[in-house]
Enzyme design. Structure first.
Site, PDB file in Angstrom:
ATOM      1  N   SER A 128       0.590  -1.378   0.522  1.00 24.79           N
ATOM      2  CA  SER A 128      -0.104   0.197   0.246  1.00 24.79           C
ATOM      3  C   SER A 128       0.781   0.889   0.009  1.00 24.79           C
ATOM      4  CB  SER A 128      -1.418  -0.398   1.337  1.00 24.79           C
ATOM      5  OG  SER A 128      -1.799  -0.777   1.198  1.00 24.79           O
ATOM      6  N   VAL A 129       2.042   0.929   0.252  1.00 23.94           N
ATOM      7  CA  VAL A 129       2.683   2.338  -0.434  1.00 23.94           C
ATOM      8  C   VAL A 129       3.272   2.960  -1.487  1.00 23.94           C
ATOM      9  CG1 VAL A 129       5.571   3.126  -0.334  1.00 23.94           C
ATOM     10  CG2 VAL A 129       4.733   1.281   1.536  1.00 23.94           C
TER      11      VAL A 129
END
Lengths: 409, 409
Positions: A128-129
């Site tokens: 999710s970065v």
């Protein structure tokens, strides 16, 4: 649960040998391919399991990071949230299943360590970065006037008319305050997030499969629930919708735009890559992999308000808006016990602490942590067994703050 | 058959749009995904269709090629084999569906053009040019004494005992003079080469599939026919066997070794990559993709007998052996009408012409052509509609010779 040391993929010898022993083979088509401890090998090897798009660093020379390692950081002490005993920074790395961690102070590399599957020339799943990179592109295009943040989503992507996204604004998507009927509870096998994953899986669909066959097709099936703008709800589909908006507005995929605008201009050491669905759509909400130092460069770019190596890559306004934070009341409603007072904007997590720190966060502990007061960036790749940052935040957050204070001493 | 211009993938708009129109989508699982003219898009996009292993260029700065372009090369004239009318070099590029071509003279880039799907920062399928890279690694390990060229294959890879490879020597594998019951006739749907491809396909096997499930498993099914050492027979499985021998002898895959020994040391501009089967085995016989200039660097490394940028990467003996050529009588028996007097050694094609030229050759016209007398290297990526170099050699070979003579004038 195996410790970091005992779950080290080198020690477990996944995929070692020609061929590897049958019980050491990890196949993308295995339903358990990403179960812990296999996951600790997979995070460095996504590209050999699935199709990917390259995010080119271009053809020029990398711009090396200056290096002045301060090993005294290892001895920095802090108390985990809810804990009673102090822990050292060095101990925190093992406790959080760290695969690689780099700290920049004033742009100088002052700490760097690799564990598990990762080395300096390796690439690790950012999960999710990725959202924060897509969000940065989105805010950049808003600041440049290419995308109107007040526009309805269906004005830009007509295919989303009638879906839950249709009457949301771009800004609501960027802040994940859309009202959607969508569950992202990874522990629930019936959760929508698994239907999303099935639609985006690049492998041929199983016989009898009748669902959507691409990320885009899936997004069209998401329904509205409640009102847009009322509450923060962390849902990956917002980022995929933003990816679609970006692609439609620019004629370029998130992968192509990320290379063109950032990766090929920031002195990156390595190409990145991003997983794709069966029609070549990059997974804007979670598919990116890259080298650790290049993730640190992203943090430095954010810290320096869009400038890196003396060159402006991102309009200052885009980063100012992210750092200002989003709607804290809307965020509060999501009920994150460990993130009191935080907000979310442009797909970044804003702490609103005294240092003005903000973060990109991936589900197994991947982070880019930017502390403006300490002029510090921490980039971390990790593969914590538990899928949720609540499992590592009690150690992560005080550890990051303690290092910031150590550097400012 | 569409011309190069009319089959240009940009013009046909494959995979353009978000999403692309249904009839413009190319999926790896489509049986016709590599049919012309789709093939002209696929050759630049293998990694987004299938899993791949990276071949890292390392983290240092690339070593740029000196550049002194001589556009007069465009007007060089030659007569195609079997033809009666002269043609120019510029015309030959279109006629052969060239995607990119670079010429080095004394290591200086004197000509470079891109067409179709390729640009300077792109990567293109090398197909059987991969064999020459695997062969180079094999000859290097022989020269270093890591692999004994006289050893029986089953002494190094016991799993191949009883297969057609078991009692062949490493040298026979390196020169493809193994006697095997194996057809590589791409036009025959029952040919063994398709069983090989099915075994190596990384997608889950279709239900009812009962064949081998990896490249290694396939190699064990290949039977002997005739005697080893008697005749040259161009069969990709020899290179996959060499890949297995290399992996077993070094503990490293061909991809890892290629990066470690060559790609990360030659000043490469881009990472390469190689497709893999479902257990992560790189396709040593044809799976490599890379940038054009980096392929030219390989040619220069060969021309300079293993030295590049002042650094020795390959023992001189390894390249001397390749350039000396293989058994010409054994080669003659394979009946290549256009390659009279040639031979094959270390997985390179040796012309034995007056210039001592030698080549790496891929099935749709991909080439690395090294002309020692002219101190010239030509690297070419192309996507000729016909799967066989007999389709382009009548133009390719005299064109390459004419440019060599032009440079020597």
């Amino acid at each position: 649960m195996l410790s970091a040391e005992n779950s080290d993929p080198g020690r477990l010898e996944w995929m070692v040998g020609s061929p590897p022993p049958a019980d050491k083979i990890i196949r993308f088509s295995d339903p358990d391919f990403f179960n812990f401890p296999r996951s600790r090998w997979v995070v460095c090897h996504n590209r050999q399991l699935m199709p990917t798009l390259g995010v080119s660093r271009g053809l020029g020379a990398p711009v090396p990071l200056a290096r002045r390692i301060d090993w005294t950081i290892d001895a920095v002490r802090f108390t985990p949230i809810g804990g009673s005993r102090e822990m050292t920074w060095a101990q925190s790395l093992e406790a959080n299943y760290t695969d690689g961690i780099a700290i920049l102070r004033d742009g100088v590399l002052v700490f760097e360590r690799y564990f598990g599957c990762l080395g300096e020339a390796g690439q690790h799943a950012a999960m999710s970065v990725t959202k924060s990179l897509t969000g940065l592109l989105g805010e950049m295009l808003v600041a440049e006037g290419v995308i109107d943040e007040r526009a309805r989503v269906d004005a830009i992507v007509p295919e989303l008319a009638g879906s839950g996204f249709g009457d949301a604004t771009v800004r609501q998507v960027l802040e994940m305050t859309t009202g959607l009927r969508y569950s992202e509870d990874y522990a629930d096998p019936q959760a929508d997030v698994w239907l999303h994953a099935a639609a985006g899986n690049p492998l041929p669909k199983p016989s009898g499969y009748a669902g959507p066959r691409s990320y885009f097709d899936f997004l069209r099936t998401v329904r509205k629930e409640g009102e847009h703008g009322a509450a923060f709800g962390y849902r990956t589909v917002n980022t995929d919708t933003l990816g679609w908006i970006i692609a439609r507005a620019t004629g370029k995929s998130v992968a192509a735009l990320l290379s063109e605008r950032i990766w090929s201009r920031m002195g990156a050491e390595q190409d990145g890559y991003i997983s794709v669905d069966s029609i070549g759509t990059p997974f804007a909400g979670g598919g990116f992999s890259a080298g650790l130092r290049d993730m640190a460069r992203i943090g430095q770019l954010m810290l320096d308000n869009g400038v890196i190596n003396g060159q402006r890559l991102v309009p200052e306004a885009a980063i100012t808006r992210i750092r200002a934070g989003g709607d804290r009341a809307a965020f509060e409603k999501a009920g994150y016990a460990l993130l009191k007072g935080w907000s979310y904007r442009g797909m970044w997590w804003i702490t609103h602490n005294a240092h003005g720190a903000f973060m990109a966060r991936g589900v197994h502990g991947q982070s880019i942590y930017v502390d403006p007061a300490a002029r510090m960036v921490i980039a971390r790749f990790s593969s914590h067994p538990l899928a949720g940052n609540a499992a590592n935040d009690p150690i992560t957050l005080p550890a990051f703050e303690a290092v910031a204070n150590h550097l400012m001493r």
